[in-house]
Design a protein around this motif. Structure first.
Motif, PDB file in Angstrom:
ATOM      1  N   TRP A  83       0.836  -1.206   0.000  1.00 52.34           N
ATOM      2  CA  TRP A  83       0.000   0.000   0.000  1.00 52.34           C
ATOM      3  C   TRP A  83       0.868   1.251   0.000  1.00 52.34           C
ATOM      4  N   TYR A 140      -7.979  -4.913   3.606  1.00 52.00           N
ATOM      5  CA  TYR A 140      -8.263  -3.492   3.395  1.00 52.00           C
ATOM      6  C   TYR A 140      -9.201  -2.968   4.476  1.00 52.00           C
ATOM      7  N   ARG A 141     -10.214  -3.765   4.808  1.00 58.40           N
ATOM      8  CA  ARG A 141     -11.235  -3.312   5.763  1.00 58.40           C
ATOM      9  C   ARG A 141     -10.691  -3.219   7.178  1.00 58.40           C
ATOM     10  N   ARG A 145      -7.856   0.668   5.627  1.00 57.85           N
ATOM     11  CA  ARG A 145      -8.861   1.738   5.747  1.00 57.85           C
ATOM     12  C   ARG A 145      -8.889   2.340   7.153  1.00 57.85           C
ATOM     13  N   TYR A 149      -8.360   6.281   8.071  1.00 59.98           N
ATOM     14  CA  TYR A 149      -9.397   6.987   8.826  1.00 59.98           C
ATOM     15  C   TYR A 149      -8.805   7.687  10.049  1.00 59.98           C
ATOM     16  N   VAL A 205     -14.050  -1.956  -1.685  1.00 59.67           N
ATOM     17  CA  VAL A 205     -15.116  -1.240  -0.961  1.00 59.67           C
ATOM     18  C   VAL A 205     -16.446  -1.573  -1.623  1.00 59.67           C
ATOM     19  N   SER A 210     -16.168   5.893  -0.418  1.00 60.16           N
ATOM     20  CA  SER A 210     -14.821   6.180   0.047  1.00 60.16           C
ATOM     21  C   SER A 210     -14.905   6.903   1.389  1.00 60.16           C
ATOM     22  N   LEU A 211     -13.768   7.052   2.055  1.00 61.59           N
ATOM     23  CA  LEU A 211     -13.759   7.804   3.310  1.00 61.59           C
ATOM     24  C   LEU A 211     -14.237   9.231   3.092  1.00 61.59           C
TER      25      LEU A 211
END
Length: 291
Positions: A83, A140-141, A145, A149, A205, A210-211
């Motif tokens: 990432w 990812y979750r 992410r 956040y 996602v 998205s965030l």
């Protein structure tokens, strides 16, 4: 402990050694030119080693399992490396693309060579979408992410300073200088990139928010120098007087690490490793032609 870590340095094939970060799948900071400014004519003395194109190509030519690097110890380490490092490669590619596009806009026309280089960089960017997005949706979750956040609840790739000059181009708006068959090929590369971005986003996602979109109702944040700095800090990036040779050196250094990773671990996502490697070979060929 892997064989790679146990061998004495003199017994390890130099072109197969993992030499990125302090350990396999470790991270490195990235030093970029100040956003909106071209790279300096030369690097600060002693700042970075010269780019080694031959070693990068050797890594890209490695067969599966042939890197000499052990597979990653755990999935969190592997996909966090991908990432961060994959996004650093993207930022370097965007910077080089901006130089090419700015030169074409200034003259009002892009020659075949410039358009071919832009196509190679665009395909390299698409490859990095596949590479960074190769993690399982669960990783990812639960890993990626949440960290974004915590950095900022509206964290967004739109904040990337190096993306801003290319926003129209990468969203499919064809400038006047992008003409002829080479311009058509570049347009096709941009279209592939946009499609792949959507594919990766839908995979990671599934809910589709998205965030930035998720926080829009309570946190309205537009791109500013502050959000650009937040984006840079997340991806371990600082801005300084950096020569173009240092930009290319950092790109090749990271491409080589990506190649060693892919040889040791495979892609792991829906995209074939060979497709990513083929795109990166074209990036290296471009980098080598401009040194």
């Amino acid at each position: 402990m892997s064989d790679l870590r146990m061998r004495e340095p003199e017994t390890r094939p130099a072109h197969l050694d993992w030499d990125f970060g302090d350990f396999p799948y470790g991270l490195e900071p990235l030093l970029m030119p100040v956003a909106g400014q071209p790279a300096a004519a030369a690097s600060l003395p002693g700042l970075l080693p010269a780019a080694d194109i031959a070693r990068t190509l050797a890594a890209l030519d490695l067969p599966p399992g042939g890197s000499g690097a052990a597979p990653a110890d755990d999935t969190d380490t592997l996909y966090w490396f991908r990432w961060i490092t994959g996004h650093q490669v993207t930022m370097l590619l965007w910077h080089l693309m901006t130089e090419l596009a700015a030169g074409a806009a200034e003259t009002g026309a892009a020659d075949e060579r410039t358009l071919a280089h832009l196509e190679a960089c665009t395909d390299g960017y698409t490859a990095m979408l596949d590479y960074t997005g190769s993690c399982p949706p669960e990783i990812y979750r639960t890993l990626i992410r949440p960290r974004m956040y915590l950095h900022h609840r509206a964290f967004s790739g739109l904040w990337a300073a190096d993306f801003v000059p290319l926003r129209r181009l990468l969203r499919g708006q064809r400038p006047p200088w992008m003409a002829g068959p080479s311009g058509n090929r570049l347009s096709a590369a941009v279209a592939r990139s946009r499609t792949q971005h959507e594919v990766v986003a839908a995979r990671l996602v599934p809910a589709g928010a998205s965030l930035l979109q998720q926080s829009a109702a309570t946190t309205a944040v537009r791109p500013t120098p502050r959000t650009a700095a937040l984006f840079d800090s997340f991806f371990l990036t600082a801005r300084a007087l950096v020569g173009r040779d240092a930009v290319v050196a950092q790109l090749l250094h990271r491409v080589r690490a990506v190649a060693l990773d892919l040889a040791a671990n495979g892609c792991g996502g829906p995209t074939a490793t060979g497709e990513i490697v083929a795109s990166l070979r074209r990036v290296v060929a471009y980098a080598g032609s401009t040194r």
